[in-house]
Design an enzyme around this catalytic site. Structure first.
Site, PDB file in Angstrom:
ATOM      1  N   HIS A 171      -7.302  -4.535  -0.918  1.00  0.00           N
ATOM      2  CA  HIS A 171      -6.619  -5.785  -1.240  1.00  0.00           C
ATOM      3  C   HIS A 171      -7.323  -6.474  -2.395  1.00  0.00           C
ATOM      4  O   HIS A 171      -7.152  -7.663  -2.626  1.00  0.00           O
ATOM      5  CB  HIS A 171      -6.601  -6.716  -0.028  1.00  0.00           C
ATOM      6  CG  HIS A 171      -6.187  -6.060   1.225  1.00  0.00           C
ATOM      7  ND1 HIS A 171      -7.085  -5.506   2.102  1.00  0.00           N
ATOM      8  CD2 HIS A 171      -4.955  -5.812   1.723  1.00  0.00           C
ATOM      9  CE1 HIS A 171      -6.420  -4.959   3.113  1.00  0.00           C
ATOM     10  NE2 HIS A 171      -5.132  -5.120   2.904  1.00  0.00           N
ATOM     11  N   HIS A 225       0.827  -1.214   0.000  1.00  0.00           N
ATOM     12  CA  HIS A 225       0.000   0.000   0.000  1.00  0.00           C
ATOM     13  C   HIS A 225       0.857   1.258   0.000  1.00  0.00           C
ATOM     14  O   HIS A 225       0.353   2.349   0.277  1.00  0.00           O
ATOM     15  CB  HIS A 225      -0.905   0.024   1.236  1.00  0.00           C
ATOM     16  CG  HIS A 225      -1.763  -1.182   1.400  1.00  0.00           C
ATOM     17  ND1 HIS A 225      -2.678  -1.557   0.458  1.00  0.00           N
ATOM     18  CD2 HIS A 225      -1.844  -2.105   2.397  1.00  0.00           C
ATOM     19  CE1 HIS A 225      -3.302  -2.662   0.874  1.00  0.00           C
ATOM     20  NE2 HIS A 225      -2.810  -3.011   2.040  1.00  0.00           N
TER      21      HIS A 225
END
Lengths: 333, 333
Positions: free
Chosen positions: A219, A56
């Site tokens: 995700h 991320h």
């Protein structure tokens, strides 16, 4: 799988090592996969820790430094760090003023941070408050969460609570800022493409050439619906309607508007989306007091974006403008 | 084609409008597609202008502001702006101290900026010096250039010449800084995937699932060779060998190391690449004095990266550290 990597198993450690070479102002504990600001613990200051699965970036390691986090714990890609990492980070950043854990609402992350807090209390008497972000309006429960997922507001919590800590506010007040920001922030995202976790070697999900995932998780978790690709103006409406109606935001509100790229979407498109979001806000009489546009909370190379709105009061705006010196956000210093 | 856009024909103007909504500290002339710092022309300061095809954001519009550019002219995606835009920008930023044109070496860009400079001299007597960047060691001539292409060093020229102008140096000296930076900078890039220009609707070139393009240009122009995908450590060697031997760089040199993402490559991978580049530099006894890692000169959503090295003296490092306040680079203010 086309990636600038060596062995999939080494990606996280090698990236952290590279980050250390690029940022001598940080201290990297490679063994524990923790990124520290070099001067931590800062005497008298509440320590701020976050962390989560890698993939991320710049979240969270890119937000370590003056005015934001004291440490970030990096898990494997899309996998929570373990309690030992969080415990080590907690003890290392505590100068006696206590530690705030900023945790995105994913079951593994929340549980592991809780365990670390208990261990820290037992071992060194460190006082820890945990604030869990859960700003994603897309789904009630999801693949990895009970309740809403923590997404874009986490970046704003780290900036704003970080500024409050830098001012010398005590732990309870810093935690109150973090909680206020989470409570007044809402987000939703959309994906145009999936992404590929290095260790898996294949995309996390599939989308046809004319499809997009509305309400996607960071995700690649399913969102509200897989629908036909639409123009940016319609995509903006799909994201903004659930956000605006949820708090709700109303005419006259000041907001911080954050348009976040998922990793594979060009800045050109993010600014175009910002224009669409600004148009919708104007139609509702909502004022953009501050803004942030860029890929700050990514899902590897996923194409898409998310919108985060934070209802902002004067304190929030002052904290936003306060100096910050991290790899990914830097001003005032 | 999966993009966050409305009509392909409107992408550039709509993105500029969004940029204006996000950055009230800039002034956007939508009709002429010019992004200005709001306080231009700055009395007594040399004006700095750059520009080029869109699709490389944040370059150039994201580098407008204190300490960098006074104006950026945006062409269509991967297409040079026209002389009228550059003329308008040149006249608008000239406070009497003259204007520096920073131009990447592509035939259309160079010609159009030259024409604008001649028109400005004729119309208002504005003194213009043009500095052309040509740092790409990959190929001698290319699809759109006579001589080497201008790539990553352009970002560094804009930062460093911008800082020199902010110090009040006269036009000739600011141009000397820009020229020195170009002359002491070298770059090379690699692509793992192509990108798609909105108006074309299909990828600019093709690469098999196990191939990469070594020495690729920022518009997807062919490089030195299409080869099999390799580990990051080998890719770094492929980029660094031609760079290091070209100037040449030597043991004891201080460099600014810039690892640039092409748009679709995650920051995780860019930091991993930074680690590989740092390892190679260490092996050559070359010191990383400053660095920059991120997607600053992109090719839409292309996956890949480029490496730029700039041999830096004390003046260069002081100029690097000087305050800058733009959407994409910001520190010291």
């Amino acid at each position: 799988m086309k990636k600038l990597i060596n062995e999939p198993a080494g990606v996280v450690t090698e990236a952290l090592a590279g980050m250390g070479a690029a940022h001598p102002e940080l201290r990297i504990d490679l063994e524990n996969r923790i990124v520290y600001r070099a001067d931590a613990p800062v005497t008298g200051k509440v320590g701020l820790i976050s962390g989560g699965g890698s993939g991320h970036e710049p979240m969270h390691s890119g937000f370590v430094g003056l005015g934001m986090l004291d440490a970030a714990c990096a898990g494997e890609v899309f996998t929570s760090p373990v309690p030992d990492q969080m415990l080590e980070a907690t003890k290392s950043v505590d100068s006696g003023a206590g530690v705030l854990h900023i945790v995105k609402n994913y079951t593994g992350d929340v549980m592991n941070f809780e365990m670390a807090a208990e261990l820290a209390a037992a071992e060194t008497g460190t006082e820890v408050i945990q604030v869990v972000t859960n700003d994603d309006v897309a789904v009630k429960d999801s693949l990895y969460t009970a309740g809403r997922r923590g997404v874009g507001v986490t970046v704003l919590v780290e900036k704003l609570a970080g500024a409050a800590a830098e001012q010398g506010r005590p732990l309870k007040e810093v935690a109150d800022v973090a909680q206020l920001v989470n409570d007044n922030g809402r987000s939703m995202g959309i994906a145009l493409t999936p992404c590929t976790v290095p260790a898996a070697g294949k995309p996390t999900f599939t989308l046809a050439e004319d499809e997009m995932e509305v309400g996607v998780g960071i995700h690649g978790e399913p969102g509200r619906a897989t629908v036909k690709l639409a123009p940016a103006s319609e995509i903006a409406e799909m994201l903004m309607e659930p956000i605006l109606s949820d708090l709700p935001y109303k005419a006259g509100d000041n907001v911080i508007a954050f348009i976040n790229g998922m990793g594979g979407t060009p800045l050109l498109e993010l600014y175009l989306m910002f224009g669409e979001v600004a148009r919708i806000l104007k139609g509702h009489g909502i004022e953009i007091a501050r803004s942030l546009t860029g890929s700050y909370m990514t899902s590897l190379e996923m194409a898409g974006c998310s919108v985060t709105l934070l209802k902002a009061n004067d304190d929030i705006m002052t904290l936003w403008d306060a100096p910050v010196n991290t790899p990914a956000l830097r001003w005032g210093v």
